[in-house]
Enzyme design. Structure first.
Site, short mmCIF file in Angstrom:
data_model
loop_
_atom_site.label_atom_id
_atom_site.label_comp_id
_atom_site.label_asym_id
_atom_site.label_seq_id
_atom_site.Cartn_x
_atom_site.Cartn_y
_atom_site.Cartn_z
N GLY A 209 0.81 -1.23 0.00
CA GLY A 209 0.00 0.00 0.00
C GLY A 209 0.83 1.26 0.00
CE LYS A 227 5.17 12.38 -0.90
NZ LYS A 227 5.57 10.97 -0.86
N GLY A 325 1.87 4.30 3.74
CA GLY A 325 1.12 3.26 4.46
C GLY A 325 -0.31 3.71 4.65
N1 LIG Z 1 -0.94 5.07 0.32
C1 LIG Z 1 -0.07 5.91 0.88
O1 LIG Z 1 0.87 5.49 1.58
C2 LIG Z 1 -0.22 7.37 0.68
C3 LIG Z 1 0.53 8.25 1.50
C4 LIG Z 1 0.39 9.64 1.33
C5 LIG Z 1 -0.46 10.12 0.34
N2 LIG Z 1 -1.15 9.23 -0.44
C6 LIG Z 1 -2.06 9.78 -1.44
O2 LIG Z 1 -3.40 9.54 -1.00
C7 LIG Z 1 -4.26 9.29 -2.12
C8 LIG Z 1 -4.95 7.94 -1.94
O3 LIG Z 1 -3.97 6.94 -1.82
P1 LIG Z 1 -4.40 5.40 -1.78
O4 LIG Z 1 -3.17 4.67 -1.36
O5 LIG Z 1 -5.65 5.26 -1.04
O6 LIG Z 1 -4.64 5.16 -3.33
P2 LIG Z 1 -5.51 3.97 -3.98
O7 LIG Z 1 -5.04 3.87 -5.38
O8 LIG Z 1 -5.50 2.78 -3.09
O9 LIG Z 1 -6.99 4.56 -3.93
C9 LIG Z 1 -7.44 5.59 -4.74
C10 LIG Z 1 -8.92 5.37 -4.94
O10 LIG Z 1 -9.42 6.49 -5.65
C11 LIG Z 1 -10.34 6.01 -6.60
N3 LIG Z 1 -10.39 7.01 -7.66
C12 LIG Z 1 -9.47 7.28 -8.61
N4 LIG Z 1 -9.90 8.30 -9.37
C13 LIG Z 1 -11.11 8.68 -8.89
C14 LIG Z 1 -12.06 9.65 -9.26
N5 LIG Z 1 -11.85 10.47 -10.28
N6 LIG Z 1 -13.19 9.74 -8.55
C15 LIG Z 1 -13.44 8.90 -7.50
N7 LIG Z 1 -12.57 7.95 -7.11
C16 LIG Z 1 -11.42 7.85 -7.80
C17 LIG Z 1 -9.82 4.66 -7.07
O11 LIG Z 1 -10.89 3.86 -7.56
C18 LIG Z 1 -9.23 4.12 -5.77
O12 LIG Z 1 -10.18 3.34 -5.06
C19 LIG Z 1 -3.35 9.36 -3.35
O13 LIG Z 1 -3.46 10.66 -3.89
C20 LIG Z 1 -1.96 9.13 -2.80
O14 LIG Z 1 -0.96 9.77 -3.57
C21 LIG Z 1 -1.07 7.89 -0.27
N1 LIG Z 2 3.65 6.61 -2.92
C1 LIG Z 2 4.04 7.50 -1.88
C2 LIG Z 2 2.95 7.60 -0.85
C3 LIG Z 2 3.19 8.71 0.13
O1 LIG Z 2 3.01 9.96 -0.46
C4 LIG Z 2 5.33 7.00 -1.25
O2 LIG Z 2 5.71 5.86 -1.49
O3 LIG Z 2 5.95 7.76 -0.51
#
Ligand SMILES: NC(=O)c1ccc[n+]([C@@H]2O[C@H](COP(=O)([O-])OP(=O)(O)OC[C@H]3O[C@@H](n4cnc5c(N)ncnc54)[C@H](O)[C@@H]3O)[C@@H](O)[C@H]2O)c1
Ligand SMILES: N[C@@H](CCO)C(=O)O
Length: 353
Positions: A209, A227, A325
């Site tokens: 994740g 970032k 995460g």
């Molecule tokens: N996972 C991490 O560790 C982490 C850390 C910091 C920031 N982020 C950010 O947080 C956000 C979410 O991360 P995640 O890990 O949950 O991603 P993910 O890919 O697991 O989930 C994203 C979800 O958004 C949905 N989606 C995509 N486009 C869409 C739209 N136009 N309308 C509605 N739903 C839509 C997808 O179907 C998916 O379920 C991302 O922008 C990511 O960069 C993630």
């Molecule tokens: N994909 C990003 C999530 C956090 O922004 C990372 O691995 O740091």
């Protein structure tokens, strides 16, 4: 005790983890933080959308194994993700934006944030696109609508670098920073040191994740570039755009480069940095660097991130913690909601029945 009605836009790893926390921790938050969270709407590109003014059961949401368009089977649900209608009409106090990060123009998340703020709803987001590309506009919109735009999780996941720097280090005069700002690439480099090939290491980071929907953003440095822009604009008062920041990733590093570094008592790390120059301009960069093992960033392993802020009054101040995460990032959303709650805005909170 307050109840905040929230609408989740995107129901992937992060927002699902927030729903899991809501399912188990509302009683604790009620006692310790003075509020509970009530999910009144969810919209996801894959699952569809659903509105329930009285609230959806968080446990059911996370435990039901919805198929594509599965929200269409719920009362108040549709198989389509009608983000605009959900954001504008759901009876939410706070919109939680966690769709994918678009490193090019931030869309559609920038529009999601605009719709929410213009509807008088707070926005909390972990999405780096709107923050790196449109923070000035969105902060102004939030102010004009007397609501908050909060984005702690956009850098270093739940590790509170933005709030720490802005609140606790106010007056310390930050002159620049250098850090490991992408969990996936740092995890991949570590696994390659242990002998795993690049593609398998990326696949592991995806399964855990950590990775972006398209992990190219992680390994080519585009995620760190966003970032660097966010931190430079927030902490150094810059007005950088992603294209202003020179960017190289780790994809060209081979297993033999990594072995050679180990023999030389060093490690490759993907480093993002920015500095205020003598003429007042600010320069940012993203590049792999071979760091001696004694370097403070060389020992930062796995999905952990670290940033060293160079301050005038304290010298370097280094913060380290989870950089990616699902639960770690859901915590960042909670911390944004706590910030909103603590600001005591009177217009959005509802007294518990
Ligand atoms: N996972 C991490 O560790 C982490 C850390 C910091 C920031 N982020 C950010 O947080 C956000 C979410 O991360 P995640 O890990 O949950 O991603 P993910 O890919 O697991 O989930 C994203 C979800 O958004 C949905 N989606 C995509 N486009 C869409 C739209 N136009 N309308 C509605 N739903 C839509 C997808 O179907 C998916 O379920 C991302 O922008 C990511 O960069 C993630
Ligand atoms: N994909 C990003 C999530 C956090 O922004 C990372 O691995 O740091």
């Amino acid at each position: 005790m307050k109840i905040y009605n929230i609408a989740l836009i995107g129901f992937g790893g992060v927002n699902r983890a927030l729903a899991e926390l809501i399912a188990t921790k509302n009683p604790l938050w009620e006692q310790d933080l003075g509020f509970r969270l009530n999910i009144v709407a969810v919209s996801d590109l894959y699952l569809g959308s659903v509105i329930s003014p009285n609230g959806l059961d968080a446990k059911t949401l996370v435990e039901a194994n919805f198929a594509k368009g599965g929200f269409g089977g719920l009362s108040g649900g549709s198989a389509e993700a009608d983000n605009e209608a959900i954001i504008k009409t759901a009876p939410a106090d706070i919109v939680v934006e966690a769709t994918f990060t678009n490193p090019t123009d931030g869309e559609p998340a920038v529009s999601h944030c605009r719709w929410a703020l213009n509807s008088g709803k707070h926005v909390v987001t972990t999405n780096k696109g709107p923050v790196a590309i449109a923070a000035r506009e969105l902060k102004a919109l939030a102010e004009a609508n007397s609501v908050h735009f909060e984005y702690e999780g956009s850098v270093m996941s739940g590790t509170p670098v933005i709030r720490m720097a802005e609140k606790t280090l106010a007056g310390a005069e930050i002159k620049g920073f250098e850090g490991i700002l992408n969990g996936t690439s740092n995890f991949v480099l570590g696994r390659m040191e242990q002998g795993l090939d690049f593609a398998s290491a990326v696949a592991e980071a995806q399964a855990l994740g950590y990775a972006e929907a398209d992990p190219t953003a992680d390994v080519e440095g585009f995620d760190v570039r966003l970032k660097v822009v966010i931190l430079a604009n927030e902490l150094l008062g810059a007005n950088l755009k992603p294209e202003d920041v020179a960017c190289n990733g780790i994809s060209k590093l081979s297993t033999s480069d990594i072995r050679a570094a180990a023999k030389a008592e060093s490690r490759w790390k993907l480093v993002g940095s920015a500095v205020r120059n003598a003429d007042g301009t600010i320069t940012g960069s993203v590049a792999p660097k071979q760091l001696a093992l004694g370097h403070p960033l060389a020992g930062v392993n796995g999905a952990t991130n670290a940033v060293s802020l160079n301050t005038e009054l304290l010298g370097p101040v280094t913060l380290s913690g989870p950089g990616a995460g699902r639960v770690e990032t859901a915590f960042a959303l909670l911390s944004d909601i706590v910030a909103i709650h603590n600001a005591h805005s009177p217009n959005f909170a509802k007294e518990a029945a």
